[in-house]
Design a protein around this motif. Structure first.
Motif, PDB file in Angstrom:
ATOM      1  N   LYS A  20       0.864  -1.065  -0.082  1.00 37.67           N
ATOM      2  CA  LYS A  20      -0.066  -0.042   0.041  1.00 37.67           C
ATOM      3  C   LYS A  20       0.806   1.342   0.234  1.00 37.67           C
ATOM      4  N   LEU A  21       0.218   2.343  -0.430  1.00 36.01           N
ATOM      5  CA  LEU A  21       1.085   3.545  -0.393  1.00 36.01           C
ATOM      6  C   LEU A  21       1.602   3.769   1.075  1.00 36.01           C
ATOM      7  N   THR A  22       0.556   3.611   1.947  1.00 32.10           N
ATOM      8  CA  THR A  22       1.298   4.017   3.242  1.00 32.10           C
ATOM      9  C   THR A  22       2.511   3.091   3.738  1.00 32.10           C
ATOM     10  N   ASP A  23       2.838   2.147   3.195  1.00 34.88           N
ATOM     11  CA  ASP A  23       3.912   1.529   3.471  1.00 34.88           C
ATOM     12  C   ASP A  23       5.263   2.000   3.032  1.00 34.88           C
ATOM     13  N   ILE A  24       5.014   2.898   2.275  1.00 33.20           N
ATOM     14  CA  ILE A  24       6.365   3.506   1.595  1.00 33.20           C
ATOM     15  C   ILE A  24       7.106   4.102   2.753  1.00 33.20           C
ATOM     16  N   ASP A  25       6.792   5.102   3.692  1.00 28.98           N
ATOM     17  CA  ASP A  25       7.325   5.777   4.740  1.00 28.98           C
ATOM     18  C   ASP A  25       7.889   4.801   5.771  1.00 28.98           C
ATOM     19  N   LYS A  26       7.173   3.737   5.849  1.00 28.80           N
ATOM     20  CA  LYS A  26       7.631   2.737   6.985  1.00 28.80           C
ATOM     21  C   LYS A  26       8.684   1.967   6.269  1.00 28.80           C
ATOM     22  N   MET A  27       8.690   1.303   4.927  1.00 28.85           N
ATOM     23  CA  MET A  27       9.598   0.727   4.501  1.00 28.85           C
ATOM     24  C   MET A  27      11.076   1.681   4.322  1.00 28.85           C
ATOM     25  N   HIS A  28      10.931   3.134   4.087  1.00 29.62           N
ATOM     26  CA  HIS A  28      11.795   3.924   4.075  1.00 29.62           C
ATOM     27  C   HIS A  28      12.838   3.835   5.231  1.00 29.62           C
ATOM     28  N   PHE A  52      10.705   0.698  -5.576  1.00 30.11           N
ATOM     29  CA  PHE A  52      10.765  -0.641  -5.243  1.00 30.11           C
ATOM     30  C   PHE A  52       9.255  -0.963  -5.033  1.00 30.11           C
ATOM     31  N   VAL A  53       8.527  -0.448  -4.080  1.00 29.21           N
ATOM     32  CA  VAL A  53       6.918  -0.757  -3.782  1.00 29.21           C
ATOM     33  C   VAL A  53       6.096  -0.775  -5.001  1.00 29.21           C
ATOM     34  N   GLU A  54       6.421   0.209  -5.999  1.00 28.19           N
ATOM     35  CA  GLU A  54       5.530   0.215  -7.257  1.00 28.19           C
ATOM     36  C   GLU A  54       6.083  -1.117  -8.099  1.00 28.19           C
ATOM     37  N   ARG A  55       7.335  -1.518  -7.989  1.00 29.45           N
ATOM     38  CA  ARG A  55       7.870  -2.321  -8.780  1.00 29.45           C
ATOM     39  C   ARG A  55       7.154  -3.961  -8.417  1.00 29.45           C
ATOM     40  N   MET A  56       7.358  -4.064  -6.775  1.00 31.14           N
ATOM     41  CA  MET A  56       6.610  -5.084  -6.339  1.00 31.14           C
ATOM     42  C   MET A  56       5.242  -5.379  -6.549  1.00 31.14           C
ATOM     43  N   LYS A  57       4.228  -4.107  -6.437  1.00 30.37           N
ATOM     44  CA  LYS A  57       2.940  -4.407  -6.818  1.00 30.37           C
ATOM     45  C   LYS A  57       2.717  -4.852  -8.125  1.00 30.37           C
ATOM     46  N   ASN A  58       3.555  -4.262  -9.042  1.00 27.64           N
ATOM     47  CA  ASN A  58       3.460  -4.767 -10.539  1.00 27.64           C
ATOM     48  C   ASN A  58       3.795  -6.132 -10.952  1.00 27.64           C
ATOM     49  N   GLN A  59       4.843  -6.600  -9.918  1.00 25.34           N
ATOM     50  CA  GLN A  59       5.368  -8.006 -10.280  1.00 25.34           C
ATOM     51  C   GLN A  59       4.389  -8.875  -9.778  1.00 25.34           C
ATOM     52  N   LEU A  60       3.808  -8.624  -8.543  1.00 32.08           N
ATOM     53  CA  LEU A  60       2.673  -9.423  -7.979  1.00 32.08           C
ATOM     54  C   LEU A  60       1.320  -9.553  -8.937  1.00 32.08           C
ATOM     55  N   GLU A  61       1.011  -8.352  -9.564  1.00 30.00           N
ATOM     56  CA  GLU A  61      -0.030  -8.375 -10.581  1.00 30.00           C
ATOM     57  C   GLU A  61       0.540  -9.504 -11.857  1.00 30.00           C
ATOM     58  N   ASP A  62       1.609  -9.242 -12.265  1.00 27.92           N
ATOM     59  CA  ASP A  62       2.009  -9.737 -13.422  1.00 27.92           C
ATOM     60  C   ASP A  62       2.511 -11.352 -13.044  1.00 27.92           C
ATOM     61  N   LYS A  63       3.080 -11.739 -12.153  1.00 30.71           N
ATOM     62  CA  LYS A  63       3.605 -12.972 -11.735  1.00 30.71           C
ATOM     63  C   LYS A  63       2.795 -13.710 -10.535  1.00 30.71           C
ATOM     64  N   GLY A  64       2.247 -13.083  -9.761  1.00 27.81           N
ATOM     65  CA  GLY A  64       1.566 -13.640  -8.631  1.00 27.81           C
ATOM     66  C   GLY A  64       2.465 -13.985  -7.484  1.00 27.81           C
ATOM     67  N   TYR A  67       8.147  -9.851  -3.446  1.00 31.34           N
ATOM     68  CA  TYR A  67       8.686  -9.362  -1.852  1.00 31.34           C
ATOM     69  C   TYR A  67       7.370  -8.831  -1.289  1.00 31.34           C
ATOM     70  N   PHE A  68       6.596  -9.718  -0.697  1.00 30.60           N
ATOM     71  CA  PHE A  68       5.430  -9.185   0.309  1.00 30.60           C
ATOM     72  C   PHE A  68       5.746  -8.356   1.192  1.00 30.60           C
ATOM     73  N   ALA A  69       4.680  -7.467   1.387  1.00 28.72           N
ATOM     74  CA  ALA A  69       4.773  -6.665   2.551  1.00 28.72           C
ATOM     75  C   ALA A  69       4.151  -7.545   3.730  1.00 28.72           C
ATOM     76  N   VAL A  70       5.094  -7.382   4.809  1.00 31.71           N
ATOM     77  CA  VAL A  70       4.524  -8.518   5.958  1.00 31.71           C
ATOM     78  C   VAL A  70       4.081  -7.693   7.240  1.00 31.71           C
ATOM     79  N   ASP A  71       3.135  -8.197   7.711  1.00 29.35           N
ATOM     80  CA  ASP A  71       2.483  -7.677   9.010  1.00 29.35           C
ATOM     81  C   ASP A  71       2.574  -8.804  10.232  1.00 29.35           C
ATOM     82  N   LYS A  72       2.704  -8.268  11.144  1.00 31.38           N
ATOM     83  CA  LYS A  72       2.668  -9.161  12.337  1.00 31.38           C
ATOM     84  C   LYS A  72       1.019  -9.315  12.634  1.00 31.38           C
ATOM     85  N   LEU A  73       0.472 -10.434  12.743  1.00 26.83           N
ATOM     86  CA  LEU A  73      -0.856 -10.798  12.630  1.00 26.83           C
ATOM     87  C   LEU A  73      -1.549 -10.265  14.102  1.00 26.83           C
ATOM     88  N   GLU A  74      -0.626 -10.306  15.297  1.00 26.40           N
ATOM     89  CA  GLU A  74      -1.024  -9.921  16.546  1.00 26.40           C
ATOM     90  C   GLU A  74      -1.666  -8.663  16.606  1.00 26.40           C
TER      91      GLU A  74
END
Length: 181
Positions: A20-28, A52-64, A67-74
């Motif tokens: 998500k776009l809101t991940d960019i600041d956290k990833m940076h 990088f985030v845009e490339r990953m979003k596009n790769q997910l769409e193209d390839k399935g 590098y997934f964004a990861v959240d702690k489920l708790e």
């Protein structure tokens, strides 16, 4: 945009999702941590993190996969990425699909990288039906090499990374690969 809590798949403690776009600041912020980036030639700029985030979003769409964004489920806290990406730099084994991870240093030594990487390997081999998954790291990055071993990958050889030839500290890398079933 889809529900923010929507995970493509999950392990016991982690959820794997699209970016998500809101991940960019956290990833940076993660990309700006000297401990996290110890085995990289430089720290990505905010613009490079956004790309990088845009490339990953596009790769997910193209390839399935990506590098997934990861959240702690708790608590649904974003902790970085774990996942799969296509590598095309010049090497005897490329193009290939690589498994990699980059996690916030405050979340290290809790087993998240190993747990997440195992789940991504399972997803790659059983859901996506990919045959071989590789993992690459500078030889001096023994922490990542330990995770590669821990998740059942086997060392193939050491090589000089074509993108790191001008970096004496990082250019010698290890290549690991999944074992055929």
């Amino acid at each position: 945009m889809k529900d923010d809590k929507k995970h493509i798949f999950a392990s016991e403690r982690l959820g794997f999702r699209n970016w998500k776009l809101t991940d960019i600041d956290k990833m940076h912020e993660i990309n700006s941590d000297e401990k996290v980036m110890e085995f990289f030639p430089s720290m990505p700029t905010k613009e490079q993190t956004t790309e990088f985030v845009e490339r990953m979003k596009n790769q997910l769409e193209d390839k399935g996969f990506c590098y997934f964004a990861v959240d702690k489920l708790e608590d649904n806290t974003f902790i970085g990425f774990i996942g799969l990406s296509e590598q095309t730099y010049k090497a005897d084994f490329t193009p290939c699909v690589d498994i990699g991870w980059r996690i916030k240093s405050s979340e290290w030594n809790k087993g998240f990288a190993s747990e997440g990487a195992k789940k991504c390997l399972d997803y790659a081999l059983n859901e996506l039906k990919l045959e071989n998954i590789y993992s690459i790291a500078p030889k001096i990055n023994t922490k990542s090499e330990h995770i590669m071993t821990k998740i059942g990958m086997k060392k193939q050889f050491e090589f000089e990374h074509s993108l790191l030839t001008n970096n004496d500290r990082l250019k010698t890398c290890v290549l690991y690969k999944t074992e055929p079933k």
